[in-house]
Design a protein around this motif. Structure first.
Motif, PDB file in Angstrom:
ATOM      1  N   ILE A  86       0.829  -1.201   0.000  1.00 56.54           N
ATOM      2  CA  ILE A  86       0.000   0.000   0.000  1.00 56.54           C
ATOM      3  C   ILE A  86       0.867   1.256   0.000  1.00 56.54           C
ATOM      4  CG2 ILE A  86      -1.603   1.362   1.394  1.00 56.54           C
ATOM      5  CD1 ILE A  86      -2.998  -1.169   2.180  1.00 56.54           C
ATOM      6  N   VAL A  87       1.921   1.246   0.815  1.00 54.62           N
ATOM      7  CA  VAL A  87       2.806   2.417   0.902  1.00 54.62           C
ATOM      8  C   VAL A  87       3.460   2.705  -0.450  1.00 54.62           C
ATOM      9  CG1 VAL A  87       4.974   3.265   1.888  1.00 54.62           C
ATOM     10  CG2 VAL A  87       3.245   2.245   3.372  1.00 54.62           C
ATOM     11  N   LEU A  88       3.959   1.686  -1.119  1.00 62.01           N
ATOM     12  CA  LEU A  88       4.587   1.883  -2.425  1.00 62.01           C
ATOM     13  C   LEU A  88       3.590   2.475  -3.422  1.00 62.01           C
ATOM     14  CD1 LEU A  88       6.669  -1.414  -2.738  1.00 62.01           C
ATOM     15  CD2 LEU A  88       7.575   0.901  -2.476  1.00 62.01           C
ATOM     16  N   GLY A  89       2.381   1.947  -3.432  1.00 63.05           N
ATOM     17  CA  GLY A  89       1.364   2.484  -4.322  1.00 63.05           C
ATOM     18  C   GLY A  89       1.002   3.920  -3.989  1.00 63.05           C
ATOM     19  N   LEU A  90       0.891   4.218  -2.692  1.00 71.29           N
ATOM     20  CA  LEU A  90       0.557   5.577  -2.266  1.00 71.29           C
ATOM     21  C   LEU A  90       1.637   6.573  -2.652  1.00 71.29           C
ATOM     22  CD1 LEU A  90      -0.927   4.942   1.304  1.00 71.29           C
ATOM     23  CD2 LEU A  90      -2.168   5.727  -0.707  1.00 71.29           C
ATOM     24  N   LEU A  91       2.900   6.175  -2.522  1.00 73.05           N
ATOM     25  CA  LEU A  91       3.996   7.071  -2.872  1.00 73.05           C
ATOM     26  C   LEU A  91       3.912   7.495  -4.337  1.00 73.05           C
ATOM     27  CD1 LEU A  91       7.038   5.455  -0.999  1.00 73.05           C
ATOM     28  CD2 LEU A  91       5.915   7.646  -0.505  1.00 73.05           C
ATOM     29  N   ILE A  92       3.543   6.551  -5.186  1.00 72.57           N
ATOM     30  CA  ILE A  92       3.434   6.865  -6.611  1.00 72.57           C
ATOM     31  C   ILE A  92       2.205   7.714  -6.895  1.00 72.57           C
ATOM     32  CG2 ILE A  92       3.064   5.868  -8.907  1.00 72.57           C
ATOM     33  CD1 ILE A  92       4.738   3.470  -7.980  1.00 72.57           C
ATOM     34  N   SER A  93       1.061   7.291  -6.368  1.00 71.73           N
ATOM     35  CA  SER A  93      -0.192   7.985  -6.700  1.00 71.73           C
ATOM     36  C   SER A  93      -0.257   9.388  -6.123  1.00 71.73           C
ATOM     37  CB  SER A  93      -1.384   7.165  -6.198  1.00 71.73           C
ATOM     38  OG  SER A  93      -1.370   7.045  -4.788  1.00 71.73           O
ATOM     39  N   ASN A  94       0.452   9.635  -5.025  1.00 70.49           N
ATOM     40  CA  ASN A  94       0.377  10.947  -4.384  1.00 70.49           C
ATOM     41  C   ASN A  94       1.579  11.832  -4.661  1.00 70.49           C
ATOM     42  OD1 ASN A  94      -2.118  11.006  -2.376  1.00 70.49           O
ATOM     43  ND2 ASN A  94      -1.275   8.928  -2.346  1.00 70.49           N
ATOM     44  N   THR A  95       2.464  11.393  -5.534  1.00 70.41           N
ATOM     45  CA  THR A  95       3.600  12.235  -5.943  1.00 70.41           C
ATOM     46  C   THR A  95       3.514  12.500  -7.446  1.00 70.41           C
ATOM     47  OG1 THR A  95       4.970  10.220  -6.104  1.00 70.41           O
ATOM     48  CG2 THR A  95       5.120  11.511  -4.066  1.00 70.41           C
ATOM     49  N   ILE A  96       3.983  11.560  -8.242  1.00 72.12           N
ATOM     50  CA  ILE A  96       3.961  11.748  -9.692  1.00 72.12           C
ATOM     51  C   ILE A  96       2.596  11.399 -10.287  1.00 72.12           C
ATOM     52  CG2 ILE A  96       6.426  11.295  -9.870  1.00 72.12           C
ATOM     53  CD1 ILE A  96       5.744   8.499 -10.929  1.00 72.12           C
ATOM     54  N   GLY A 154      -3.145   1.230  -3.215  1.00 67.63           N
ATOM     55  CA  GLY A 154      -2.280   2.398  -3.097  1.00 67.63           C
ATOM     56  C   GLY A 154      -2.256   3.227  -4.363  1.00 67.63           C
ATOM     57  N   LEU A 155      -2.185   2.562  -5.512  1.00 64.73           N
ATOM     58  CA  LEU A 155      -2.090   3.266  -6.783  1.00 64.73           C
ATOM     59  C   LEU A 155      -3.350   4.050  -7.125  1.00 64.73           C
ATOM     60  CD1 LEU A 155      -0.290   0.574  -8.982  1.00 64.73           C
ATOM     61  CD2 LEU A 155       0.671   2.741  -8.177  1.00 64.73           C
ATOM     62  N   GLU A 156      -4.504   3.620  -6.626  1.00 64.61           N
ATOM     63  CA  GLU A 156      -5.739   4.327  -6.956  1.00 64.61           C
ATOM     64  C   GLU A 156      -6.228   5.211  -5.821  1.00 64.61           C
ATOM     65  OE1 GLU A 156      -8.686   1.448  -7.968  1.00 64.61           O
ATOM     66  OE2 GLU A 156      -8.706   0.516  -5.991  1.00 64.61           O
ATOM     67  N   THR A 157      -5.373   5.435  -4.814  1.00 63.89           N
ATOM     68  CA  THR A 157      -5.748   6.265  -3.672  1.00 63.89           C
ATOM     69  C   THR A 157      -4.988   7.581  -3.719  1.00 63.89           C
ATOM     70  OG1 THR A 157      -6.164   4.332  -2.273  1.00 63.89           O
ATOM     71  CG2 THR A 157      -5.828   6.435  -1.165  1.00 63.89           C
ATOM     72  N   ASN A 158      -5.722   8.649  -3.799  1.00 61.75           N
ATOM     73  CA  ASN A 158      -5.142   9.992  -3.756  1.00 61.75           C
ATOM     74  C   ASN A 158      -5.674  10.692  -2.520  1.00 61.75           C
ATOM     75  OD1 ASN A 158      -5.140  13.015  -4.323  1.00 61.75           O
ATOM     76  ND2 ASN A 158      -3.888  12.254  -6.019  1.00 61.75           N
TER      77      ASN A 158
END
Length: 473
Positions: free
Chosen positions: A154-164, A420-424
Motif C-alpha cells: 500500500i505504501v509503495l502504491g501511495l507514494l506513486i499515486s500521491n507524488t507523480i 495504493g495506486l488508486e488512492t489519492n
C-alpha cells in the motif's frame, strides 16, 4: 465492467464508480470464481495424482511448490531474498508466479472485453511493485516488527499515486477487486468447516455472537448518532472492522455497491489499526497479566487481518497462536453470510426506501457478490474432501502449503499495490466527512474490543475452561 441484462423495472446504478457493475457477459465476480476454481483444481490434481511419496504412501509433497515462490528473508543484501547461495529457485518461482498471474488475469480481462496488451503493460509494473513489497517485508528487522507485505504494498502504491500520479499505462492493471476476489475464492479451500467445529465451541460462540452485534450496532450508531452522509460507507466500515478487515470490506462493498473511494477509505483505516493493534494488544496482555488463552481469543476476534492475528499470536507464544487463529478462521466464515445479508437488506429496504420504487427480488441475486459463491463452494468441497477422503488431510496440507496459500498471498499483494495506486489523499479527504468515518471506526472497534474480551473470558474461563487446554496442546 459492462452491464448484466436486467429487467426494465429494476433499479439502475446512478454512478459508474459503484461496485459491482453489471455485465452482459461474465462479470468480474464470475471470472474470479473461474480463475480461483481452476487454481484449486490444478493444485489438488497435481498433489493427489503426482505428489504421493514412495517411501511414505500416507504423505504427500507438492510438485508445483518449486514454481510458486515469493521473495524470502534477508538481512543486509536484498538480493539474497531472490538468490541465495547461488540458487535461483526463488527467483525463477517468483517469475513463474508473475507470468502465470499475467496470463490468468489477462484472460479474465479479455473475457470482460478489455485489451490484453494494455493490461499486460500495466501488470508488469504492478507485479514489480508487489515483488518489491515482498522483498521489503522480508528484511530481518522489518520481520521482527511484523510489518508485512500488505503495508509495504500500500505504501509503495501511495507514494506513486500521491507524488507523480499513477501513470496512465499502469491503470488498466489496477484491478483491486479482481485480484482480491480471486484470492478469496482460493482462501475458501483453507476454511474447513469440520476442522473448525472440532477445534471448539468457544471460538464459534465468540465469533458468531459478537460479530453480528458489533456490525449492526456500529451501523446503527453511524446512521442515528453520527448521521453519516453515506450509508454504503457506513456499512463498509462496520463490516471491515467487525468481521475480518479487507476481505469483508470487499464483499460488503460489492453487496451494497459502495463507491471505490469509500472502499479505499475503509481498507486504509483497517490497515492502520491492524498494525497498531497487533503490536499493542500482545504488550497489553502481557503487562496486565491477562490469561494468554483469553488474550489470544480476544486478538483473534478483533484484529482484522488473518496474517496479523498469527503474528500477534506469536508474541504470546507459539502454543497460543492456534487459539487466536481458530477464532479468526471461524469469523472468516461470516464473510459470505454478511455479504448475503447486506445484499438482501440493501435491496429490500435501503434502495426501496431511498428510491420509492418496487425492487424485484431478483435484485438480491444481481446484487449478491458472485465470488462469494466460489468462496463458499470451495470451503464446502474441500471440507468434504478433508473429512471423507482417507488421504484428504495430507493432500490438502500439501496443496495449501505449497501452492494455494502462496498464490493467495500474491493476489492480495497485487490488490494492496492497486489500492495504493488508486488512492489519492486529496480526493480521499472529501470522504472523511469531518472525521466521522474515523470516529465510527474507533467507536465500533472499542465496542468490538470490549464485547470480545468479555465473551472470550466467559467461554474459556467460565463455560468451557477445558477447551483452552485442548487448543494449546
Amino acid at each position: 465492467m459492462v452491464d448484466e441484462p436486467r429487467a426494465a423495472d429494476d433499479i439502475q446504478p446512478e454512478n459508474d464508480e459503484v461496485l459491482p457493475a453489471y455485465a452482459s457477459g461474465l462479470t468480474e465476480d464470475w471470472w474470479a470464481v473461474i480463475l480461483g476454481g481452476a487454481i484449486l483444481a490444478v493444485a489438488f490434481t497435481a498433489v493427489y495424482a503426482y505428489g504421493q511419496l514412495e517411501d511414505s504412501p500416507t504423505e504427500y509433497m507438492n510438485p508445483l511448490a518449486e514454481w510458486i515462490r515469493k521473495p524470502g528473508s534477508w538481512t543486509d543484501n536484498p538480493a539474497v531474498s531472490l538468490v541465495k547461495d547461488g540458487q535461483y529457485s526463488v527467483l525463477l518461482g517468483t517469475i513463474a508466479v508473475c507470468a502465470a498471474s499475467l496470463v490468468m488475469f489477462g484472460i479474465g480481462q479479455c473475457g470482460m472485453g478489455e485489451s490484453f496488451s494494455r493490461f499486460a503493460c500495466g501488470f508488469l509494473a504492478v507485479a514489480l511493485l508487489a515483488v518489491l513489497a515482498f522483498v521489503m517485508a522480508g528484511q530481518a528487522t522489518v520481520k521482527l516488527y511484523h510489518l508485512g507485505y500488505a503495508l509495504w504494498a500500500i505504501v509503495l502504491g501511495l507514494l506513486i499515486s500521491n507524488t507523480i500520479g499513477t501513470p496512465a499505462f499502469i491503470k488498466p492493471a489496477v484491478k483491486t477487486e479482481f485480484y482480491i476476489k480471486t484470492g478469496l475464492v482460493v482462501l475458501g479451500a483453507e476454511i474447513l468447516f469440520g476442522k473448525l467445529l472440532a477445534l471448539g465451541k468457544p471460538g464459534i460462540i465468540i465469533a458468531w455472537v459478537v460479530t453480528p452485534i458489533v456490525l449492526t450496532t456500529t451501523y446503527w450508531f453511524g446512521q442515528r448518532i453520527l448521521r453519516m452522509a453515506s450509508r454504503t460507507l457506513n456499512i463498509t466500515i462496520a463490516a471491515d472492522m467487525s468481521v475480518c478487515g479487507v476481505s469483508a470490506a470487499i464483499a460488503t462493498a460489492a453487496a451494497c455497491r459502495a463507491k471505490k473511494e469509500e472502499l479505499t477509505l475503509a481498507v486504509g483505516m483497517s490497515m492502520l489499526f491492524t498494525v497498531i493493534m497487533m503490536i499493542v494488544m500482545p504488550a497489553f496482555i502481557a503487562t496486565v497479566g491477562m490469561d494468554k488463552t483469553v488474550g489470544a481469543a480476544w486478538m483473534g476476534g478483533t484484529i482484522d487481518a488473518t496474517g496479523a492475528v498469527a503474528a500477534a499470536g506469536e508474541f504470546l507464544g507459539d502454543e497460543y497462536t492456534p487459539v487466536a487463529m481458530t477464532v479468526k478462521m471461524i469469523q472468516n466464515i461470516l464473510i459470505g453470510v454478511i455479504a448475503f445479508a447486506v445484499s438482501v437488506y440493501w435491496t429490500i429496504y435501503v434502495d426501496r426506501g431511498e428510491k420509492s420504487q418496487k425492487v424485484s427480488l431478483w435484485e438480491i441475486w444481481y446484487r449478491f457478490p458472485k465470488f462469494i459463491v466460489g468462496f463458499v463452494g470451495a470451503s464446502v468441497l474441500f471440507s468434504f474432501i478433508h473429512e471423507t477422503l482417507p488421504e484428504g488431510p495430507a493432500v490438502l496440507d500439501a496443496m495449501i502449503g505449497g501452492t494455494t496459500k502462496t498464490l493467495r498471498g500474491w493476489f492480495f499483494c497485487l490488490a494492496f499495490v492497486s489500492i495504493g495506486l488508486e488512492t489519492n489523499f486529496r480526493e480521499l479527504g472529501a470522504s472523511l466527512q469531518g472525521g466521522k468515518p474515523l470516529i465510527l471506526y474507533v467507536c465500533g472497534q472499542t465496542l468490538n474490543l470490549s464485547l470480545t474480551l468479555l465473551m472470550a473470558w466467559l467461554m474459556f474461563k467460565v463455560v468451557f475452561p477445558e477447551a483452552a487446554t485442548a487448543l494449546i496442546k
